[in-house]
Design an enzyme around this catalytic site. Structure first.
Site, mmCIF file in Angstrom:
data_model
loop_
_atom_site.group_PDB
_atom_site.id
_atom_site.type_symbol
_atom_site.label_atom_id
_atom_site.label_comp_id
_atom_site.label_asym_id
_atom_site.label_seq_id
_atom_site.Cartn_x
_atom_site.Cartn_y
_atom_site.Cartn_z
ATOM 1 N N GLU A 125 37.685 44.845 31.614
ATOM 2 C CA GLU A 125 38.767 43.931 31.218
ATOM 3 C C GLU A 125 38.181 42.547 30.919
ATOM 4 O O GLU A 125 37.260 42.123 31.613
ATOM 5 C CB GLU A 125 39.782 43.808 32.358
ATOM 6 C CG GLU A 125 40.483 45.109 32.683
ATOM 7 C CD GLU A 125 41.338 44.988 33.941
ATOM 8 O OE1 GLU A 125 41.540 43.867 34.448
ATOM 9 O OE2 GLU A 125 41.795 46.040 34.433
ATOM 10 N N HIS A 155 46.670 43.880 32.654
ATOM 11 C CA HIS A 155 46.495 43.654 34.104
ATOM 12 C C HIS A 155 47.537 42.628 34.571
ATOM 13 O O HIS A 155 47.196 41.542 35.072
ATOM 14 C CB HIS A 155 45.077 43.176 34.423
ATOM 15 C CG HIS A 155 44.708 43.311 35.875
ATOM 16 N ND1 HIS A 155 43.438 43.591 36.306
ATOM 17 C CD2 HIS A 155 45.454 43.216 36.994
ATOM 18 C CE1 HIS A 155 43.416 43.637 37.624
ATOM 19 N NE2 HIS A 155 44.645 43.414 38.069
ATOM 20 N N ARG A 187 42.935 50.031 39.816
ATOM 21 C CA ARG A 187 41.756 49.461 39.172
ATOM 22 C C ARG A 187 41.246 50.476 38.162
ATOM 23 O O ARG A 187 41.339 51.696 38.389
ATOM 24 C CB ARG A 187 40.636 49.200 40.198
ATOM 25 C CG ARG A 187 40.871 48.019 41.113
ATOM 26 C CD ARG A 187 40.767 46.686 40.378
ATOM 27 N NE ARG A 187 40.895 45.543 41.277
ATOM 28 C CZ ARG A 187 42.027 44.887 41.490
ATOM 29 N NH1 ARG A 187 43.141 45.245 40.875
ATOM 30 N NH2 ARG A 187 42.053 43.833 42.302
HETATM 31 C C1 8YV Z 1 46.032 40.226 39.930
HETATM 32 C C2 8YV Z 1 45.363 42.235 41.359
HETATM 33 O O1 8YV Z 1 46.184 40.516 38.583
HETATM 34 O O2 8YV Z 1 46.123 41.658 43.490
HETATM 35 C C3 8YV Z 1 45.307 42.280 42.838
HETATM 36 O O3 8YV Z 1 44.428 42.954 43.373
HETATM 37 O O4 8YV Z 1 44.637 42.879 40.697
HETATM 38 C C4 8YV Z 1 46.392 41.402 40.707
HETATM 39 O O5 8YV Z 1 47.413 41.011 41.526
HETATM 40 C C5 8YV Z 1 44.813 39.484 40.049
HETATM 41 O O6 8YV Z 1 43.989 39.699 41.090
HETATM 42 C C6 8YV Z 1 45.088 38.024 39.867
HETATM 43 O O7 8YV Z 1 43.912 37.462 39.598
#
Ligand code: 8YV
Length: 314
Positions: A262, A280, A233
């Site tokens: 983001e 991301h 993150r």
């Molecule tokens: C995704 C993520 O981009 O799993 C996570 O924590 O950050 C990623 O897999 C995202 O959450 C999909 O919305």
């Protein structure tokens, strides 16, 4: 009228997942509502389920507008944007998609690492832009195999990164809250580890406990020219310090999939030719996003049918 329970879809989802959900739920597309407070005021009382993404989570205000909410299902492993304390206080379970994206994210970490060491995008631009023909070979780049790798956070994703890095003969160190029964060098924190690695891959979960874990001091303690990769993150690294270190050459290159703010990230990143950027997208393959959608829905259906949740968040 329908007797299907209502699900508030906070984060945008692929149509395949919305269609699958619609078989057993009334899908309320909050993500596309122009006036979100009005949408919540109109539908809030009917909502029993929430579906959200890692990036969107659910905050205290949204939770307060959903008096009959029973469960929050995340299309992500990271739940740092979910107000977990508020959910706990109301005994609302939260599920994630742990397990199905581990290897995909680790693949992206290695891709960013290789791209940063070998400057693959710069090479691509060198060929595409005609520099190869006009100026000859591009500058030499650094070797990756055999270089010392430090992993910040050795959870499932960190271990999958380490497994791949072993294939590149990289001596592996890790930092985390506890020492694991694993033959890698352990450091209790990234600051202690930094002087002993050539590249740092950040895999720690986001949230208040890890905010700025990779601090300016950690970055300064790396050998000059070290490489930073972040697939965790944006909040886990002190972003201003990353930018300063890229400017000074303290960081030689970086591979970044995650950022603060983001998708409207600091535009300064686009100006660094030695930084490889991703939107991301570490879990963003058809295969893995499909598995994430299936697992999120399986958790929602388990709740609806009174069966145990598959991947509840503690
Ligand atoms: C995704 C993520 O981009 O799993 C996570 O924590 O950050 C990623 O897999 C995202 O959450 C999909 O919305």
């Amino acid at each position: 009228m329908t007797d299907k329970p209502a699900v508030l879809v906070i984060g945008h989802l692929p149509q395949r997942d919305l269609d699958a959900m619609a078989r057993r739920f009334t899908v309320l597309e909050y993500f596309s509502a122009a006036d979100k407070p009005a949408f919540l005021a109109k539908h809030g009382a009917s909502v029993r389920f929430v579906s959200t993404r890692g990036e969107t989570g659910i905050n205290a205000e949204q939770l307060a507008a959903l008096p009959n909410l029973e469960i929050v299902a995340c299309y992500a492993v990271g739940t740092d944007m979910v107000d977990l304390a508020a959910c706990r206080a109301r005994k609302i379970p939260v599920t994630n998609t742990a397990g199905v994206l581990t290897d995909e994210v680790a693949d992206m970490a290695l891709a960013l690492l290789l791209s940063a060491f070998r400057q693959i995008p710069a090479g691509d631009a060198w060929v595409r832009g005609g520099d190869w023909a006009a100026k000859g070979s591009m500058a030499l780049q650094r070797r990756m195999y055999g270089k010392r790798l430090g992993i910040v956070g050795l959870g499932a994703i960190g271990r999958a990164v380490a497994k791949r890095a072993e294939g590149f003969a990289m001596p592996i160190a890790y930092s985390g809250r506890s020492k694991q029964d694993i033959p890698y060098a352990y450091y209790p924190d990234p600051l202690a580890m930094a002087p002993h690695v050539d590249a740092l891959v950040v895999c720690a979960a986001g949230g208040p406990a890890t905010r700025n874990l990779v601090s300016a001091a950690v970055i300064a303690a790396l050998p000059k020219g070290a490489i930073l990769v972040n697939v965790a993150r944006g909040t886990v690294v002190e972003e201003a310090a990353v930018i300063a270190a890229l400017r000074s050459g303290q960081l030689g290159a970086a591979g970044l999939d995650v950022f603060l703010n983001e998708p409207a990230i600091d535009p300064v990143f686009a100006g660094f030719p030695n930084v490889v950027l991703q939107p991301h997208a570490a879990s963003a393959t058809y295969e893995t996003r499909g598995a994430m959608g299936d697992l999120m829905l399986a958790n929602m259906e388990a709740w609806l049918d009174g069966r145990p949740l598959l991947t509840p968040v503690a």
